[in-house]
Write an enzyme that holds these catalytic residues in place. Structure first.
Site, mmCIF file in Angstrom:
data_model
loop_
_atom_site.group_PDB
_atom_site.id
_atom_site.type_symbol
_atom_site.label_atom_id
_atom_site.label_comp_id
_atom_site.label_asym_id
_atom_site.label_seq_id
_atom_site.Cartn_x
_atom_site.Cartn_y
_atom_site.Cartn_z
ATOM 1 N N LYS A 52 57.664 77.142 17.910
ATOM 2 C CA LYS A 52 57.175 78.257 16.663
ATOM 3 C C LYS A 52 57.354 79.698 17.298
ATOM 4 O O LYS A 52 56.759 80.500 16.623
ATOM 5 C CB LYS A 52 55.879 77.685 16.158
ATOM 6 N N SER A 53 57.994 79.892 18.214
ATOM 7 C CA SER A 53 58.041 81.126 18.739
ATOM 8 C C SER A 53 59.310 81.861 18.574
ATOM 9 O O SER A 53 59.606 82.821 18.825
ATOM 10 C CB SER A 53 58.081 81.032 20.341
ATOM 11 N N THR A 56 64.430 78.971 16.623
ATOM 12 C CA THR A 56 66.116 78.451 15.891
ATOM 13 C C THR A 56 66.512 79.963 15.922
ATOM 14 O O THR A 56 67.840 79.860 15.720
ATOM 15 C CB THR A 56 65.504 78.038 14.553
ATOM 16 N N LYS A 108 68.845 74.103 23.500
ATOM 17 C CA LYS A 108 67.073 74.528 23.244
ATOM 18 C C LYS A 108 66.359 73.624 24.291
ATOM 19 O O LYS A 108 66.752 72.316 24.183
ATOM 20 C CB LYS A 108 67.045 74.751 22.024
ATOM 21 N N HIS A 110 61.790 72.923 24.960
ATOM 22 C CA HIS A 110 60.408 73.384 25.029
ATOM 23 C C HIS A 110 59.620 72.873 26.341
ATOM 24 O O HIS A 110 58.454 73.000 26.512
ATOM 25 C CB HIS A 110 59.390 72.765 23.874
ATOM 26 N N SER A 143 51.946 79.205 12.781
ATOM 27 C CA SER A 143 53.288 78.663 12.432
ATOM 28 C C SER A 143 53.257 77.219 12.760
ATOM 29 O O SER A 143 53.792 76.283 11.944
ATOM 30 C CB SER A 143 54.123 79.348 13.101
ATOM 31 N N GLY A 262 57.962 84.269 8.719
ATOM 32 C CA GLY A 262 58.866 85.376 9.488
ATOM 33 C C GLY A 262 58.105 86.228 9.744
ATOM 34 O O GLY A 262 58.877 87.458 9.892
HETATM 35 P P1 A3P Z 1 56.710 81.451 10.690
HETATM 36 O O1 A3P Z 1 56.186 79.960 10.472
HETATM 37 O O2 A3P Z 1 55.348 82.278 11.216
HETATM 38 O O3 A3P Z 1 57.030 81.763 9.523
HETATM 39 P P2 A3P Z 1 60.778 77.942 15.762
HETATM 40 O O4 A3P Z 1 62.139 78.053 15.454
HETATM 41 O O5 A3P Z 1 60.563 77.870 17.307
HETATM 42 O O6 A3P Z 1 60.235 76.482 15.226
HETATM 43 O O7 A3P Z 1 60.072 79.027 15.165
HETATM 44 C C1 A3P Z 1 59.924 78.993 13.699
HETATM 45 C C2 A3P Z 1 59.316 80.227 13.359
HETATM 46 O O8 A3P Z 1 60.213 81.358 13.367
HETATM 47 C C3 A3P Z 1 58.823 80.457 11.816
HETATM 48 O O9 A3P Z 1 57.716 81.164 11.712
HETATM 49 C C4 A3P Z 1 60.054 81.047 11.192
HETATM 50 O O10 A3P Z 1 59.709 81.548 9.981
HETATM 51 C C5 A3P Z 1 60.377 81.956 12.121
HETATM 52 N N1 A3P Z 1 62.013 82.511 11.834
HETATM 53 C C6 A3P Z 1 63.100 81.653 11.960
HETATM 54 N N2 A3P Z 1 63.976 82.575 11.790
HETATM 55 C C7 A3P Z 1 63.566 83.547 11.701
HETATM 56 C C8 A3P Z 1 64.191 84.859 11.392
HETATM 57 N N3 A3P Z 1 65.587 84.825 11.135
HETATM 58 N N4 A3P Z 1 63.529 86.049 11.213
HETATM 59 C C9 A3P Z 1 62.071 86.005 11.667
HETATM 60 N N5 A3P Z 1 61.497 84.969 11.813
HETATM 61 C C10 A3P Z 1 62.110 83.671 11.860
#
Ligand code: A3P
Length: 297
Positions: A52-53, A56, A108, A110, A143, A262
């Site tokens: 969740k950092s 993706t 990727k 973790h 998140s 986001g």
């Molecule tokens: P939030 O739940 O705070 O919206 P991961 O890919 O590590 O699982 O992280 C998911 C988090 O990254 C989510 O945060 C998601 O919305 C955010 N995220 C994914 N793509 C993004 C983008 N293009 N711009 C900003 N945040 C993004």
């Protein structure tokens, strides 16, 4: 962990060396990364994050940097196919097929820094490179909470306070987000490691893309940087079926979408004063210990 009178466990979770893992990341995979020299090469890039950092987001950015900003291909193939999940055996773990995988390779993970760094040289001329994304731990927890609710394998039905108790009792999959970042700080000066913050991507996406492309030794024109930034904007990734996980059978987007808000600072809508103070205290002591610092805490 108990909440609302129920004992909560992720089905099939297991603990190895103190860290909680999903069943799709079995012990033998963790041991393999720790003990064997895997077939990583000079041009390979590992995107390493605590969940969740912004994993993706960074997967998409690095894949495009390494593939001449081929947005057409990015729109036609899922990000997890282009940038596989190193330790996951759900389909077929890339660990088993690294020697035959197409290059340039981006994966990727973790997994903790101490494990991944067993595969990384101190010498700038030999690979792989690692891009670490760190995010304000308070926003990470918020998140992760929504992800725990939306993802069928986690099936978490408690409140945010219940989830915070999981964090306090060290019962989160992949462990403690602050411990994760602290470990990476040990390697911050390795020329093959670049640490970048989610908040910096939000503040200056094009500047970060430039920095990342220099680190990956890829020259991008201004047009390519513009094009890449457009492709990875929040709105564009949220709409894109190759990045939004809306059709993933494991996800329940009606409970919470994978690409959710986001934003920086959603923690202000979720953390109680006591929870906030607890994380602030930990962050202060980690800052003194290893220089780790987060913006917008
Ligand atoms: P939030 O739940 O705070 O919206 P991961 O890919 O590590 O699982 O992280 C998911 C988090 O990254 C989510 O945060 C998601 O919305 C955010 N995220 C994914 N793509 C993004 C983008 N293009 N711009 C900003 N945040 C993004």
């Amino acid at each position: 962990m108990n909440y609302a009178g129920k004992n909560y466990r992720v089905a099939g979770e297991h603990r190895y060396d103190g860290i909680l893992y999903l069943p799709s990341c079995p012990e033998y995979v963790v041991k393999k990364v720790r003990d064997e020299k895997l077939d990583f090469r000079r041009d390979d890039v590992i995107v390493a994050t605590y969940p969740k950092s912004g994993t993706t987001w960074m997967q998409e950015i690095i894949w495009l940097i390494m593939n001449k900003v081929d947005t057409e291909r990015a729109k036609s193939e899922h990000v997890l196919v282009r940038v596989p999940y190193l330790e996951s055996t759900k389909v077929e773990s890339p660990i088993e097929k690294l020697p035959t995988m197409k290059r340039p390779l981006v994966v990727k993970t973790h997994l903790r820094a101490d494990l991944i760094m067993r595969q990384v040289s101190k010498n700038a001329d030999s690979g792989p490179k690692v891009v670490v994304v760190m995010r304000n731990p308070k926003d990470v927890l918020v998140s992760y909470y929504y992800f725990y609710k939306a993802c069928k394998s986690y099936d978490f039905k408690g409140s945010f306070d219940d989830f915070f108790r999981l964090y306090e009792s060290d019962d989160l999959v992949y462990g403690d987000p602050l411990d994760y970042c602290q470990q990476w700080m040990t390697y911050k000066d390795n020329p093959n490691v670049l640490i970048i913050h989610y908040e910096d991507l939000k503040a200056d996406l094009k500047g970060c893309i430039k920095r990342l492309s220099v680190f990956c030794q890829r020259d991008l024109s201004n047009d390519q940087i513009e094009n890449l930034a457009r492709h990875v904007s929040f709105d564009s990734m949220k709409k894109n079926p190759q990045t939004n996980f809306e059709s993933f059978i494991a996800m329940r987007p009606h409970i919470s979408p994978f690409i959710r808000k986001g934003i920086v600072g959603d923690w202000k809508n979720h953390l109680a004063d006591k929870q906030n103070e607890m994380i602030d205290k930990r962050c202060e002591s980690l800052h003194r210990l290893c220089g780790l610092s987060f913006r917008f805490l």
